[in-house]
Scaffold this motif. Structure first.
Motif, short mmCIF file in Angstrom:
data_model
loop_
_atom_site.label_atom_id
_atom_site.label_comp_id
_atom_site.label_asym_id
_atom_site.label_seq_id
_atom_site.Cartn_x
_atom_site.Cartn_y
_atom_site.Cartn_z
N LYS A 63 -45.06 -25.90 -16.51
CA LYS A 63 -45.88 -26.92 -16.87
C LYS A 63 -45.98 -27.59 -16.04
O LYS A 63 -47.05 -28.37 -16.08
CB LYS A 63 -45.77 -26.83 -18.07
N GLU A 64 -44.72 -28.66 -15.85
CA GLU A 64 -44.94 -30.20 -15.38
C GLU A 64 -46.01 -30.75 -13.83
O GLU A 64 -46.46 -30.23 -13.73
CB GLU A 64 -43.97 -30.51 -15.54
N ASP A 111 -54.13 -29.10 -8.03
CA ASP A 111 -55.80 -28.71 -9.22
C ASP A 111 -55.61 -28.13 -9.19
O ASP A 111 -55.15 -26.82 -9.22
CB ASP A 111 -56.27 -28.98 -6.30
N ALA A 112 -56.80 -27.72 -9.91
CA ALA A 112 -56.85 -26.33 -11.02
C ALA A 112 -56.80 -24.92 -10.42
O ALA A 112 -56.13 -24.26 -10.61
CB ALA A 112 -58.39 -26.62 -11.46
N ALA A 169 -53.59 -24.35 -9.80
CA ALA A 169 -52.23 -24.34 -11.03
C ALA A 169 -52.41 -23.06 -11.50
O ALA A 169 -51.49 -22.83 -11.90
CB ALA A 169 -52.44 -25.28 -11.71
N ALA A 205 -47.54 -27.71 -12.65
CA ALA A 205 -48.81 -27.41 -12.85
C ALA A 205 -50.12 -28.48 -12.70
O ALA A 205 -50.16 -28.75 -12.00
CB ALA A 205 -49.33 -25.85 -13.41
N GLY A 206 -49.33 -29.69 -13.55
CA GLY A 206 -49.62 -30.59 -14.07
C GLY A 206 -50.62 -31.87 -12.78
O GLY A 206 -51.05 -32.22 -13.00
N THR A 207 -49.19 -31.26 -11.53
CA THR A 207 -49.59 -32.22 -10.70
C THR A 207 -50.03 -31.43 -9.73
O THR A 207 -50.61 -32.02 -8.54
CB THR A 207 -48.60 -32.58 -10.12
N SER A 249 -40.23 -28.19 -15.22
CA SER A 249 -40.75 -27.23 -15.84
C SER A 249 -41.92 -26.15 -14.85
O SER A 249 -42.72 -27.49 -14.44
CB SER A 249 -41.01 -27.30 -16.69
#
Length: 186
Positions: A73-74, A80-81, A84, A76-78, A71
């Motif tokens: 969200k998944e 850098d801010a 993301a 984006a979680g991997t 997804s």
């Protein structure tokens, strides 16, 4: 025997040309387009494409060939801010493609839906020649700007000394030869 010798020489010359193109590939200094497409296959590809998006090089990004279980969200979680943050507004995940031909079809549909006539294409240097050929075949009116990224696991600069890299390049060159035969049969 003569035909076999000519075939071997031709294949060797073709591979040498392919390896030289891959070794010399570098991204353009200031790429700009309406959209960006990245063909999945390595973290360096996605990071490179997201950097281009965050820098304002294009309005939207398609990540083509994403596993259907992943997804936004998944993904984006991997990251850098800073990268993301770009995912929230301007990134589309393409889950349909399973190979380079599928990437081309998925990218064509995405580009048409947005009315894009220019795309920055992000993929590994070794994958770029085949990717551009498939994408150009699917979208002949779209201007494609290659943006090759390095694959950290491959030692492309000295491929002849690294058996895993040599094997990898030989496999991809073989795929390119199959593609060339496919286009020649049309």
């Amino acid at each position: 025997v003569v035909v076999s010798a000519v075939a071997v020489i031709g294949l060797t010359a073709g591979f040498a040309t392919f390896a030289a193109r891959v070794t010399a590939a570098s991204p353009p200094p200031d790429p700009r387009a309406e959209g960006i497409v990245v063909l999945t296959g390595g973290a360096a590809r996605i990071d490179g494409a997201l950097h281009l998006l965050v820098e304002g090089r294009a309005a939207r990004l398609l990540i083509s060939g994403v596993n259907p279980a992943v997804s936004p969200k998944e993904l984006a979680g991997t990251l850098d801010a800073g990268l993301a943050a770009g995912m929230a507004c301007c990134v589309d995940l393409g889950h349909a493609a399973r190979d380079t031909i599928g990437n081309a079809s998925e990218t064509r549909d995405w580009a048409l839906s947005h009315g894009y006539r220019s795309l920055i294409v992000v993929t590994s240097a070794y994958h770029m020649p085949r990717s551009l050929a498939e994408l150009q075949d699917a979208m002949p009116a779209v201007r494609l700007i290659p943006y090759p990224v390095a694959s950290p696991e491959l030692h492309v600069a000295d491929w002849w000394r690294d058996p895993p890299t040599l094997g990898f390049l030989l496999r991809d060159a073989r795929q390119g030869q199959k593609m060339a035969l496919h286009f020649a049969d049309r």
